[in-house]
Design a protein around this motif. Structure first.
Motif, PDB file in Angstrom:
ATOM      1  N   THR A  49       0.843  -1.204   0.000  1.00 23.44           N
ATOM      2  CA  THR A  49       0.000   0.000   0.000  1.00 23.44           C
ATOM      3  C   THR A  49       0.877   1.253   0.000  1.00 23.44           C
ATOM      4  O   THR A  49       0.583   2.222  -0.712  1.00 23.44           O
ATOM      5  N   GLN A  89      -7.366   0.321  -0.792  1.00 26.27           N
ATOM      6  CA  GLN A  89      -7.605  -0.890  -0.006  1.00 26.27           C
ATOM      7  C   GLN A  89      -8.860  -0.718   0.861  1.00 26.27           C
ATOM      8  O   GLN A  89      -9.678  -1.622   0.955  1.00 26.27           O
ATOM      9  N   ASP A 163      -5.672  -1.915  -5.059  1.00 24.35           N
ATOM     10  CA  ASP A 163      -4.957  -2.306  -3.841  1.00 24.35           C
ATOM     11  C   ASP A 163      -5.783  -3.367  -3.117  1.00 24.35           C
ATOM     12  O   ASP A 163      -6.824  -3.070  -2.561  1.00 24.35           O
ATOM     13  N   GLU A 164      -5.305  -4.590  -3.168  1.00 27.91           N
ATOM     14  CA  GLU A 164      -5.990  -5.742  -2.564  1.00 27.91           C
ATOM     15  C   GLU A 164      -7.449  -5.823  -3.027  1.00 27.91           C
ATOM     16  O   GLU A 164      -8.372  -5.759  -2.209  1.00 27.91           O
TER      17      GLU A 164
HETATM   18 MG   LIG Z   1      -1.956  -2.924   2.010  1.00 33.49          MG
END
Ligand SMILES: [Mg+2]
Ligand SMILES: Nc1ncnc2c1ncn2[C@@H]1O[C@H](COP(=O)(O)OP(=O)(O)O)[C@@H](O)[C@H]1O
Length: 312
Positions: A49, A89, A163-164
């Motif tokens: 991140t 995220q 992000d994820e």
């Molecule tokens: Mg992360």
């Protein structure tokens, strides 16, 4: 678009030290060509991140240079930022806003002129068109995630960061997300995703970067990585138990496991060495061994990862 530099992302000597003194990124060099799906793979806390936020201008780099579509992300911030769409995220949305309003507002934030047709097409591609007048709170989890993607793409960026994208979602939703991401790539967009799921990197990526403790340990074409690090195994399921491997077969890298059903003979070999399985089979046969089943197994990225990091 700046065509002088053909890379979507170019990072040199990037370092990030947080204000508390924590060094989250160490000397990162990374080039991501246009049109690629790049997976940044690493355990929680590795710095994924931080790296994405630094590229997107949400976190300031301590050292190093980041270029996005040829634009320096500090001295040409606005152009660089306009070239990227980010699905963070942590998802956050206004529950009472409609799908249409959320996406058009997001486009407006980038100073882009209204374009109803583009937004319509975007919502259709993400299977959200029939929900355009619904409030966000009425959407399912999967739709909310697709809405975040639509928001990130509202200003027509060339590069999409996820992000994820599938952290904490069920298997079905994860698979449908993979399909959506692949479809998006067909439109020519460069996709950079982070994940701690090895399966996700293996499924999605053209190239994988492995990050651990703020170090980019390696970046490699996914198939080359599998080929280089992966072991292939041919497993012969035995009809009758075997007490030891016959001496005629000792030159092959064979291992024996036994159980009440007869056990298995496991032949392990590198994926890039030519190994003639029929030769082994002939030898098994002439030694009175007739397998009742034969199957192959190839290392997953997970096994490779464990080997690389030396964690068990
Ligand atoms: Mg992360
Ligand atoms: N604002 C911050 N200040 C200090 N340390 C931070 C901050 N944000 C993240 N970290 C630390 O940096 C490391 C990397 O975090 P992060 O980039 O979120 O990892 P990942 O996304 O790979 O899970 C972690 O050890 C985390 O605790």
């Amino acid at each position: 678009m700046n065509h002088k530099n053909n890379a979507a992302i170019s990072i040199t000597g990037l370092e990030k030290i947080y204000s508390n003194g924590f060094r989250a990124l160490n000397n990162i060099d990374l080039q991501i060509p246009r049109g690629e799906i790049f997976a940044l793979l690493g355990p929680n806390g590795a710095g994924k991140t931080t790296l994405i936020n630094t590229i997107c201008g949400i976190a300031q780099p301590t050292k190093g240079t980041i270029t996005i579509s040829g634009y320096n992300n500090i001295t040409q911030y606005r152009k660089a930022r306009a070239a990227v769409g980010l699905v963070p995220q942590e998802l956050s949305t206004n529950a009472f806003e409609t799908v249409w309003d959320t996406v058009t507002f997001s486009r407006g934030l980038f100073g882009k002129a209204k374009n109803r047709l583009y937004i319509e097409d975007l919502l259709k591609r993400l299977s959200l068109w029939d929900k355009k007048d619904e409030q966000i709170q009425s959407l399912s989890g999967g739709m909310k995630r697709r809405l975040m993607v639509a928001k990130a793409l509202s200003h027509e960026p060339e590069i999409l960061f996820l992000d994820e994208p599938t952290a904490g979602v069920d298997v079905e939703l994860r698979k449908s997300m993979w399909v959506q991401v692949r479809d998006l790539r067909e439109t020519g967009i460069t996709i950079i995703l982070t994940t701690h799921y090895i399966e996700e990197a293996q499924e999605m990526a053209d190239r994988v970067g492995i990050i651990n403790k703020g170090h980019l340990i390696l970046t490699e074409d996914k198939n080359a990585l599998m080929k280089k690090m992966g072991k292939r195994q041919m497993i012969f399921v035995l009809r009758e138990p075997l007490t030891k491997i016959p001496s005629e077969l000792q030159d092959y890298p064979l291992a024996l496991t036994t159980d009440d059903n007869g056990g298995k003979l496991i032949l392990t070999y590198d994926t890039d060495t030519e190994n003639d399985i029929s030769d082994v089979l002939d030898n098994l046969k002439s030694n009175g061994i007739r397998p009742k089943d034969i199957y192959s197994h190839q290392s997953s990225l997970e096994e490779i990862f464990i080997n690389l990091l030396g964690i068990k």
